[in-house]
Motif scaffolding. Structure first.
Motif, PDB file in Angstrom:
ATOM      1  N   LEU A  53      38.441  37.308  36.351  1.00 57.56           N
ATOM      2  CA  LEU A  53      38.104  38.614  36.906  1.00 57.56           C
ATOM      3  C   LEU A  53      37.503  39.524  35.833  1.00 57.56           C
ATOM      4  CD1 LEU A  53      41.253  39.298  39.120  1.00 57.56           C
ATOM      5  CD2 LEU A  53      39.027  38.463  39.841  1.00 57.56           C
ATOM      6  N   SER A  57      39.948  45.131  36.107  1.00 55.76           N
ATOM      7  CA  SER A  57      40.304  44.862  37.504  1.00 55.76           C
ATOM      8  C   SER A  57      41.756  44.414  37.596  1.00 55.76           C
ATOM      9  CB  SER A  57      39.389  43.782  38.096  1.00 55.76           C
ATOM     10  OG  SER A  57      39.619  42.542  37.449  1.00 55.76           O
ATOM     11  N   LEU A  59      44.812  42.362  40.438  1.00 56.15           N
ATOM     12  CA  LEU A  59      45.116  41.630  41.660  1.00 56.15           C
ATOM     13  C   LEU A  59      46.589  41.862  41.975  1.00 56.15           C
ATOM     14  CD1 LEU A  59      44.057  39.529  43.768  1.00 56.15           C
ATOM     15  CD2 LEU A  59      45.108  37.790  42.331  1.00 56.15           C
ATOM     16  N   PHE A  87      42.319  42.838  45.515  1.00 58.97           N
ATOM     17  CA  PHE A  87      41.503  42.893  44.299  1.00 58.97           C
ATOM     18  C   PHE A  87      40.993  44.331  44.169  1.00 58.97           C
ATOM     19  CE2 PHE A  87      36.992  42.737  42.838  1.00 58.97           C
ATOM     20  CZ  PHE A  87      37.210  42.367  41.525  1.00 58.97           C
ATOM     21  N   TRP A  89      38.811  46.999  41.661  1.00 59.16           N
ATOM     22  CA  TRP A  89      37.871  47.042  40.524  1.00 59.16           C
ATOM     23  C   TRP A  89      36.941  48.232  40.651  1.00 59.16           C
ATOM     24  CZ3 TRP A  89      32.718  44.086  40.148  1.00 59.16           C
ATOM     25  CH2 TRP A  89      32.188  44.153  38.847  1.00 59.16           C
ATOM     26  N   TYR A 102      33.555  35.810  42.999  1.00 60.39           N
ATOM     27  CA  TYR A 102      34.848  35.286  42.564  1.00 60.39           C
ATOM     28  C   TYR A 102      35.455  34.419  43.661  1.00 60.39           C
ATOM     29  CZ  TYR A 102      34.043  39.089  39.330  1.00 60.39           C
ATOM     30  OH  TYR A 102      33.463  39.917  38.429  1.00 60.39           O
TER      31      TYR A 102
END
Length: 246
Positions: A53, A57, A59, A87, A89, A102
Motif C-alpha cells: 500500500l 494509507s 487498512l 482502505f 488514503w 491494489y
C-alpha cells in the motif's frame, strides 16, 4: 462494496467472486474503499493479504455484528464470518496523473477472496483541506493567488472555499512537436522544477528521472494526456530570461 459472498461458507468453498473497483481522487482528497470479505470470527489483519500500500494509507477491519451473532451457535472453526476491510488514503501531488491498483486477498489459507481496486489520481487537481485558503495554496507553489483564481472561473469569491472542494491547480497545455521543458518553462513563466512537480506521471518511478525533452511530445501523445502548467499571471514575478521581455 465488492459483492463477495456475505453469508459464512465452509472453508475451501469455491464461491468467492472477483469484481474490480475503480474510484477517482486527487491530491489532498481523502479516499476510502470498503470491501466485504469473509474471514475467521476473530478479526486479524494477518488473515488479510494486500499488495504493497502507499505510504500514509491504512487498512482497518471491522466486524459485522449481526451476522457474527447470528452464527455464534455454529461450529465457527469450520466457517468464516463477514467483515468489512476499509482502505483509507489521501493521495499527494506526487501520485497525480497515475492509476494506482491494489489487490485485496483474504484469508490466505482457505478460499481465495480477491478484490482488485484502483484509485485514479487526477492531475492538476487539488482538494481543499480545513486550513487551506487560496493564499496558502498559492504559497505552496510560489505563485500569486490570482493564478489559482483565474484557473477556476466558477469560483465567485477567492475567500469562499469549502473543505473537500476540488479545484484546478492550473491549466492543461497540449504539448507541440518541438516543445521542450525549457521552452514551456519560458512560455508560461514557470520554473522547470515546478513544471515537473506538477506532472509527476512523467517521472520514472524506478530511475526517478523525468522524460527527456527529446521525447516529451511523443510520450504525451502515447499517454494521451496533457501537461499541467501554472502560468505566472504577474509579469513582474516572472523569472528573468535572457533575450526575453515580459
Amino acid at each position: 462494496l465488492c459483492p463477495l459472498e456475505f453469508q459464512p461458507y465452509p472453508i475451501g468453498s469455491p464461491s468467492c467472486v472477483t469484481n474490480p473497483i475503480v474510484v477517482t481522487s486527487a491530491a489532498g482528497c481523502r479516499t476510502q474503499i470498503t470491501v466485504k470479505t469473509a474471514i475467521y470470527p476473530v478479526p486479524s489483519v494477518q488473515q488479510i493479504l494486500v499488495s504493497e500500500l502507499p505510504a500514509g494509507s491504512s487498512l482497518v477491519l471491522s466486524g459485522l455484528t449481526p451476522e457474527t451473532q447470528q452464527y455464534s451457535s455454529q461450529d465457527l472453526s469450520s466457517y468464516m464470518v463477514g467483515y468489512n476491510a476499509t482502505f483509507d488514503w489521501t493521495p499527494q501531488l506526487q501520485h497525480a496523473g497515475r492509476t494506482w491498483t491494489y489487490l485485496f486477498q483474504g484469508p490466505v489459507d482457505s478460499c481465495t477472496n480477491i478484490c482488485q481496486f484502483s484509485v485514479i489520481v487526477l492531475k492538476c487537481k487539488y482538494c481543499i483541506s480545513e486550513r487551506d485558503s487560496i493564499h496558502t495554496i498559492s504559497l505552496k507553489f510560489a505563485r500569486h493567488w490570482t493564478q489559482i483564481w483565474s484557473s477556476n472561473p466558477w469560483m465567485v469569491s477567492p475567500d469562499e472555499l469549502n473543505y473537500g472542494q476540488l479545484i484546478n491547480l492550473g491549466n492543461s497545455y497540449h504539448v507541440q512537436n518541438g516543445d521542450t521543458w525549457s521552452s514551456i518553462s519560458v512560455r508560461f513563466g514557470i520554473s522547470v522544477d515546478l513544471l515537473q512537480t506538477l506532472n509527476p506521471d512523467l517521472k520514472d518511478l524506478t530511475t526517478l528521472a523525468y522524460v527527456p525533452s527529446s521525447t516529451l511530445y511523443t510520450t504525451l501523445q502515447t499517454m494521451n494526456t496533457t501537461l499541467c502548467v501554472m502560468p505566472e499571471t504577474c509579469a513582474s514575478f516572472r523569472p528573468t530570461v535572457a533575450g526575453i521581455r515580459w
